[in-house]
Design a protein around this motif. Structure first.
Motif, PDB file in Angstrom:
ATOM      1  N   ALA A  80     -44.201  28.337 -15.288  1.00  0.00           N
ATOM      2  CA  ALA A  80     -42.911  27.706 -14.991  1.00  0.00           C
ATOM      3  C   ALA A  80     -43.127  26.392 -14.253  1.00  0.00           C
ATOM      4  N   ILE A  94     -34.077  29.046 -16.058  1.00  0.00           N
ATOM      5  CA  ILE A  94     -34.192  29.768 -14.789  1.00  0.00           C
ATOM      6  C   ILE A  94     -32.895  29.694 -14.001  1.00  0.00           C
ATOM      7  N   PRO A  98     -32.620  33.969 -14.606  1.00  0.00           N
ATOM      8  CA  PRO A  98     -34.040  34.283 -14.437  1.00  0.00           C
ATOM      9  C   PRO A  98     -34.393  35.713 -14.819  1.00  0.00           C
ATOM     10  N   GLU A 128     -35.118  26.365  -7.992  1.00  0.00           N
ATOM     11  CA  GLU A 128     -35.628  27.427  -8.863  1.00  0.00           C
ATOM     12  C   GLU A 128     -36.511  28.432  -8.124  1.00  0.00           C
ATOM     13  N   VAL A 132     -35.729  32.461  -8.323  1.00  0.00           N
ATOM     14  CA  VAL A 132     -36.634  33.446  -8.910  1.00  0.00           C
ATOM     15  C   VAL A 132     -37.065  34.471  -7.870  1.00  0.00           C
ATOM     16  N   VAL A 227     -42.056  29.964 -19.807  1.00  0.00           N
ATOM     17  CA  VAL A 227     -40.773  30.572 -19.436  1.00  0.00           C
ATOM     18  C   VAL A 227     -39.947  30.957 -20.661  1.00  0.00           C
TER      19      VAL A 227
END
Length: 489
Positions: A80, A94, A98, A128, A132, A227
């Motif tokens: 990512a 994301i 996610p 991000e 995540v 991703v």
């Protein structure tokens, strides 16, 4: 046709409960079966990696499984670390959801018998990384991890950090310098052949054991993918390979998430069936050319030859782009119009790649920087036909002994612009047009209100990866010669 929503949700999925409410988690149930059956389904889907090359995901999974260690479990790594100029699709996925990325990685871990999942991101991804991390906390609390270790690795901003093997190097505590051995041979777990040998603990990888087939090595492999690739896995597991193939082309099934920036009315990200003409993607996401101007070309980040306007009807499939001698890359396209000087674009691409080269391969770094300098001189109307001839020679040798793709990118992008727009180079030699600075070809920081926010600070970076006022003349591999990350990049 309007964009699809297989992996790019139009409304952000804010929690694991919200994800479950729309069918999330069903892939984990559907994949409670023999790992070979899971891999066979992924193979049958025909999904290619969405990180650039389009290599068969199923074949990669099967290769990793065949390299299984009898002692140490494999690892799954999610790449990512998006840094390709012109690309924002991974961060868009994301931000929107996610959870299907994580669920896809959990399925992959089951298929290759991994004991951990590492999501490699850049520490500069301030939206991000926490997004995540929160999602991983929810997944653990829900019991989805099933004994797996889940973590986010927040790494440096270097372009090469997004190269698969360099990503593993960085997770291992080294700098992002690409390896020769692919992840299925040398993974995240570094197994030393002779632990008692002092020399085995040096910066050299010569004493590191490689994974092998049929339990012939104790070293475990790593499955590393992008991703977007993992985000497609839950749909394949739940709906089957035929469903995945119901859109796209025979050679490039499924969808692709595209980014459009540059000289268009707006910038953004959208998901389309593979095989959609590039021009349609530019029109749908970007709204076409800005008022009073005409589009002349589009560039797939800094990874593939430029596409002139007459080729913009090419389908966005691996086979169609390969037939042109180009590639899809990450599906991110920078669009240029009649105001742009393509020599300035070549100079911007060359400078970016010359600076971001790590210097392990001397031609890549030295000749890459020399190409950048020749282009700067030509663009400044200080060049001659001798500089054009020298540019050809440098392009011929920049890829010698290259261990990663960066030197080929330097060659392919600059050579394509030189071939298609030679008259523009000649105009700079003769002074028929005025001198210009290089076009800033840099990564995207964000897309806000339909406009890309570019990382213009990257244009100030020195070839040793520092931001000092003057370059010290060293490459990153020389400046950071022990290869262990004692200083933060």
């Amino acid at each position: 046709m309007p964009p699809l929503t297989r992996v790019l949700a139009t409304t952000p999925v804010e929690s694991l409960d919200a994800y479950r409410a729309t069918g999330g988690g069903h892939a984990l149930e559907a994949c409670r079966r023999d790992p070979d059956e899971i891999i066979a389904e992924v193979e049958a889907s025909g999904i290619g990696g969405r990180g650039g090359a389009g290599f068969s995901a199923g074949r990669k999974w099967r290769t990793v499984r065949s390299m299984e260690s009898p002692v140490f479990p494999a690892s799954v790594v999610v790449n990512a670390a998006e840094g390709e100029p012109g690309s924002f699709k991974d961060r868009a996925i994301i931000r929107a959801n996610p959870y299907h990325l994580i669920e896809g990685a959990l399925v992959a871990a089951r298929a290759v018998d991994a004991d951990r999942i590492v999501i490699g991101m850049k520490r500069t991804f301030t939206q991000e990384v926490p997004r995540v991390q929160r999602a991983l906390d929810e997944v653990r609390a829900a019991g989805w991890a099933d004994g797996l270790a889940l973590s986010v690795f927040a790494g440096p901003s270097e372009y090469l950090y997004g190269e698969e093997t360099a990503l593993l190097e960085t997770i291992d505590g080294r700098y992002p310098f690409p390896r020769i051995a692919p992840p299925y041979r040398r993974g995240v777990e570094e197994i030393v052949e002779h632990p008692g040998d002092v020399s085995a603990h040096s910066a050299s990888a010569a004493h590191v054991e490689m994974a092998a087939r049929d339990g012939e090595s104790v070293a475990p492999p790593t499955l590393a993918s992008n991703v977007e690739t993992y985000a497609n896995v839950p749909g394949i597991c739940v709906n089957g390979a035929d469903w995945f193939r119901s859109v796209g082309t025979e050679g490039s099934p499924g969808t692709i998430v595209c980014t459009i920036t540059g000289r268009t009315q707006r910038h953004g990200v959208g998901e389309f069936p593979m095989g959609t003409p590039l021009r349609e993607v530019i029109e749908t996401i970007g709204g076409g050319a800005e008022l009073g101007h005409r589009i002349v070309a589009a560039l797939s980040g800094v990874s593939n030859p430029i596409l002139p306007v007459e080729l913009l009807d090419t389908p966005m499939s691996h086979e169609a782009m390969r037939a042109l001698g180009s590639g899809l890359g990450t599906g991110g396209y920078i669009v240029f119009d009649d105001r742009d000087d393509l020599v300035a674009v070549a100079a911007g691409v060359s400078r970016f790649l010359g600076v971001e080269s790590c210097g392990q391969c001397t031609p890549c770094k030295q000749d890459g920087l020399a190409i950048s300098e020749r282009l700067r001189v030509l663009l400044g109307n200080e060049g001659t036909d001798d500089d054009l001839a020298a540019l050809d020679r440098l392009l011929d040798r920049v890829t010698e002994s290259a261990r990663c793709n960066l030197a080929y990118q330097q060659h392919d992008v600059v050579d394509s612009i030189l071939e298609l727009y030679l008259d523009r180079f000649q105009d700079h030699v003769t002074g028929r047009i005025g001198p210009l600075p290089p076009e800033p070809i840099v990564p995207i920081l964000d897309i806000v209100d339909g406009r890309a926010v570019l990382d213009l600070h990257a244009a100030e970076k020195q070839p040793d990866w520092s931001f000092e006022p003057e370059w010290n003349g060293k490459s990153p591999a020389d400046r950071l010669d022990d290869h262990r990350a004692h200083e933060a990049l």
